[in-house]
Design a protein around this motif. Sequence first.
Motif, short mmCIF file in Angstrom:
data_model
loop_
_atom_site.label_atom_id
_atom_site.label_comp_id
_atom_site.label_asym_id
_atom_site.label_seq_id
_atom_site.Cartn_x
_atom_site.Cartn_y
_atom_site.Cartn_z
N GLU A 156 57.04 114.27 -0.02
CA GLU A 156 55.66 114.67 0.23
C GLU A 156 55.40 114.81 1.73
O GLU A 156 54.76 115.77 2.17
CB GLU A 156 54.70 113.63 -0.37
N THR A 157 55.92 113.88 2.52
CA THR A 157 55.74 113.97 3.97
C THR A 157 56.48 115.17 4.53
O THR A 157 55.97 115.88 5.40
CB THR A 157 56.24 112.68 4.65
N VAL A 158 57.69 115.41 4.04
CA VAL A 158 58.46 116.56 4.51
C VAL A 158 57.66 117.84 4.29
O VAL A 158 57.53 118.68 5.19
CB VAL A 158 59.82 116.64 3.79
N ALA A 159 57.12 118.02 3.09
CA ALA A 159 56.37 119.23 2.77
C ALA A 159 55.06 119.30 3.56
O ALA A 159 54.68 120.37 4.06
CB ALA A 159 56.09 119.28 1.27
N LYS A 160 54.35 118.19 3.67
CA LYS A 160 53.05 118.21 4.34
C LYS A 160 53.19 118.56 5.81
O LYS A 160 52.45 119.42 6.32
CB LYS A 160 52.37 116.84 4.18
N VAL A 161 54.11 117.92 6.50
CA VAL A 161 54.26 118.19 7.94
C VAL A 161 54.75 119.61 8.18
O VAL A 161 54.31 120.29 9.11
CB VAL A 161 55.23 117.17 8.58
N LEU A 162 55.64 120.10 7.31
CA LEU A 162 56.13 121.46 7.47
C LEU A 162 55.03 122.49 7.20
O LEU A 162 54.86 123.45 7.96
CB LEU A 162 57.31 121.71 6.53
N ASN A 163 54.28 122.30 6.13
CA ASN A 163 53.35 123.33 5.67
C ASN A 163 51.95 123.24 6.27
O ASN A 163 51.28 124.26 6.41
CB ASN A 163 53.23 123.27 4.14
N LEU A 164 51.52 122.02 6.60
CA LEU A 164 50.13 121.86 7.02
C LEU A 164 49.97 121.30 8.43
O LEU A 164 48.97 121.58 9.09
CB LEU A 164 49.38 120.95 6.04
#
Length: 385
Positions: free
Chosen positions: A264-272
Amino acid sequence: MSGSPFLALPGAVPAEGVDAGVPGHYGNPIVEQRRLERGDAIVDLSDRGVISVAGPDRLSWLHSMASQALDRLAPGAAAEALFLDASGRIEHVVHVVDDGETAWLTVEGPDAAPLAAFLDRMRFMLRVEVADRSGELAVIAAMSSSALDAAVPAYAPAGVALDWADPWSSPAPNAHRYAPDAGHPASDWHWIERIVPRHALAEAAAAARAGRVAVAGSLAAEALRIAAWRPRLATEVDEKSIPHELDWLRSAVDLGKGCYKGQETVAKVLNLGRPPRRLVLLHLDGSDTVLPAPGDVVVGEKVRPEPAEGEAPERRAVGHVTSSAMHHELGPVALAVVKRAVPAGLPLIVESHGIDVAAAQVEIVPADAGAAVDVPRLPRLGVRK
């Protein structure tokens, strides 16, 4: 583990710090760098750990926990994977090669026992067997397979050589790069790690003594790694590190897979969001012959628009050095982790041994690294155009 036979070679000087237990150099680290870069030399990495994961469920099981897609890893193919905590912080880094029967993981030496214990606790009812094999297996490395072959034959207990070719130079399609490919020094990084029986280290050292292959110490390997912007668990990672800060999405994270701890952190930092810190290369002023050490503070100077007469610029700590080396072409260089907001063109200073060392930064993770996707702005309720 007994002492490495490489330490008995002429001129061998033991390494200190994270590479203690293997030779740091053999008398001339600069010459050793050139030989290593040409593919003529091998490096003793027998301080690293080796973990085996056997059983028919091994790849799907590792796939479910790691940041990398491992469920279809072909025999002999190399992969790098991270194990993250629930907040996306890096806990373990593994280099993986599978021989069709067993997945072989090479890790930093001190991380072998904790990772093996963690994996063993996570087996549940699956058909996997985990073992720390560091006492019987070791690692040597080079920039070419020919240098490794001159030292010791490839080890292939199931008919597939246990050679790990670093994917840093050729990211997978589902990887993400913060640093652009054009001009990236990874193109010159052709690192291969070979797992061998620990008793074969004596054979490799004998080949070096006989002149069949040259040797290079850990200082030479570190200098080339730093110049390639290549992160390492033992140096660049601290208790707060997430993969984005070190551009580790480039080689160790498959963005097409999900359902692993920290995803979840990987996706959040990358996308948002944006990485809260970022990795930079520092070109250091070598006039004082001071090479900063890991942990040395990196500061920036804030100059007021209208400073009072004689007023010194205000200094603020903006990061820290993670690793440093004297490179045979670049001179003194270092990797450092700095705050995201540090401007790309800001001159920096490293406070080391009571001396100010001027440093010019080269962006690896850019200061303006932002969202990887565009998020549509939704109109506020009640607002009409």
